[in-house]
Design a protein around this motif. Structure first.
Motif, PDB file in Angstrom:
ATOM      1  N   VAL A  26      -2.742   0.332  -8.671  1.00  0.00           N
ATOM      2  CA  VAL A  26      -3.322   1.126  -7.214  1.00  0.00           C
ATOM      3  C   VAL A  26      -4.076   2.539  -7.654  1.00  0.00           C
ATOM      4  N   THR A 100       1.571   1.470  -1.093  1.00  0.00           N
ATOM      5  CA  THR A 100       0.422   0.537  -1.343  1.00  0.00           C
ATOM      6  C   THR A 100       1.007  -0.660  -2.397  1.00  0.00           C
ATOM      7  N   CYS A 178      -2.317  -0.840   3.305  1.00  0.00           N
ATOM      8  CA  CYS A 178      -2.414   0.102   2.242  1.00  0.00           C
ATOM      9  C   CYS A 178      -2.621   1.659   2.882  1.00  0.00           C
ATOM     10  N   ALA A 199      -7.819  -1.167  -0.229  1.00  0.00           N
ATOM     11  CA  ALA A 199      -7.153  -2.263   0.681  1.00  0.00           C
ATOM     12  C   ALA A 199      -8.068  -3.462   0.409  1.00  0.00           C
TER      13      ALA A 199
END
Length: 442
Positions: A26, A100, A178, A199
């Protein structure tokens, strides 16, 4: 979850190593997003990717001092990447990374669980087709009711697990979220385009309106869906347990070479796997209520949900995957005693025909209450005298005077009760496919 109830692939998704790996991914994708909008120098993400690695021991040591796992993780990575560390986590808050990454873990877990469910529904369909016409006694309140087929029983469970799979797909769409919006989700310190990039790469959608965290009703939807799946597992396991009772003995769990049923009684052959599933279902369902309580976080976020999710999410998914896999094996190896099913049906002495007899009397002009009381009286007398219901019916003058022998025979014919099985099967599985359909003539 203890190793006894976990399968490797699902356990791996929830391992600490994999969790930290997703955190790093992430952060790296956020760096890529910042590069795309020229917020940080090009090549930053690639250099950090080349240098960063997961050092679980170092993170644990740092957490002892910092008392903050996310900061311990970020500090560990920063130590590895040098000067570029100044761009790591830039404008982000911990929940951007945590929520996320958690969404990715849950989505992957649902995908794996759906794969397991396909195996279960395929097995249920195959056994249902095999026993489409296998007559057996349907029971209500634990007592004999009317004839059905064992295939029809299994078709009902198949349909329930299909619904469970449908709910899981809906829950997956709801949790595939997200959130890269900064401290309270206002994008005050990070461009929304960064979130869009993260995302897109992870196959997620941005949270509609975020606070510091993703709204926890999404996670509750996942857990209540797992609870419903657990209910379906237990319903089938309970049915199979009852059918293995000494008084019934219509099916048997597979019994392996060298398997033992009891430490004390060598004759025992117990429904241990179905009993195990009943217990596992209780554990899975027990997680639903804490997740419903997690929804009401204080203001823009508090930490009350975190401990619940750390324990319950991995355990619920690992147990669900294990339970579905175990149930699939039970169905595939289930021994079905068709002779015993027929014998239990015949033990009713034709009493399963009571409704059809009543309807035949109504068709002949009886009032419903009059017909009901007549057939009920005959059924009770048959039970008290220990004679077959059919013999009692044929010996009752009022019935004999109003119904022909063929009408009584039709009421007692078990095949007459399952004439619509093909209709129900077609509704459940779709009409049979003609193997020659679509072939061109040579």
């Amino acid at each position: 979850m203890i190793p006894r109830y976990g399968r490797d692939e699902m356990v791996a998704i929830w391992s600490q190593q994999q969790g930290y790996r997703l955190w790093l991914e992430v952060e790296l994708f956020a760096l890529e997003g910042m590069e795309r909008i020229e917020a940080i120098p090009p090549g930053t993400a690639a250099r950090i990717r080349d240098r960063a690695f997961i050092d679980i021991k170092r993170i644990a040591d740092l957490e002892k001092r910092l008392q903050h796992e996310a900061l311990a993780f970020l500090t560990s990575v920063s130590e590895q990447v040098g000067e570029d560390a100044r761009f790591l986590h830039y404008g982000m808050t911990s929940s951007d990374m945590l929520d996320t990454a958690l969404a990715v873990q849950i989505c992957r877990s649902i995908d794996l669980l759906l794969e397991s469910l396909r195996g279960l529904t395929d097995s249920l369909r195959a056994r249902a087709e095999e026993h489409r016409d296998t007559l057996c006694l349907a029971r209500t309140h634990g007592r004999g009711a009317e004839p059905t087929t064992f295939g029809l029983k299994l078709a009902g469970f198949y349909a329930e697990f299909v619904r469970s799979a449908d709910r899981l797909r809906l829950a997956r769409a709801e949790i595939a979220i997200c959130k890269i919006g900064g401290a309270v989700g206002t994008y005050a310190t990070i461009d929304p385009r960064v979130e869009l990039h993260v995302a897109a790469v992870l196959g997620l959608a941005p949270e509609t309106v975020a606070t510091q965290a993703v709204a926890r009703d999404r996670h509750a939807a996942v857990m209540t869906t797992l609870a419903l799946l657990a209910g379906a597992i237990e319903r089938l396991a309970t049915e199979l347990r009852h059918l293995q009772r000494q008084e019934v003995e219509e099916v048997w769990e597979g019994f392996g070479q060298g398997q033992k049923g009891s430490s004390a009684m060598p004759h025992k052959r117990n429904p241990i796997f179905c009993e195990n599933l009943t217990g596992l279902a209780r554990l899975i369902r027990s997680s639903a209520m804490p997740f419903l309580e997690n929804i009401a976080l204080w203001h823009e976020r508090d930490m009350s949900h975190s401990s619940v999710e750390r324990v319950a999410l991995p355990d619920a998914f690992i147990l669900s995957d294990f339970a579905v896999h175990r149930l699939t094996g039970i169905i595939q190896n289930l021994i079905v005693d068709e002779d015993r099913m027929r014998a239990n049906l015949e033990k009713m002495g034709g009493a399963y025909g009571s409704q059809r007899l009543m309807l035949s009397l109504i068709d002949g002009g009886f009032a419903r209450e009059q017909a009901y009381e007549l057939v009920q009286r005959v059924a009770h007398q048959a039970r008290l005298k220990g004679i077959d219901f059919r013999h009692a019916v044929e010996s009752e003058p009022e019935i004999a005077a109003n119904l022909t022998e063929s009408a009584i025979e039709r009421a007692m014919d078990p095949r007459g009760y399952v004439a619509s099985v093909d209709y129900i099967f077609n509704r459940t599985f779709g009409p049979p496919v003609d193997p020659s359909a679509g072939r061109s003539e040579l």
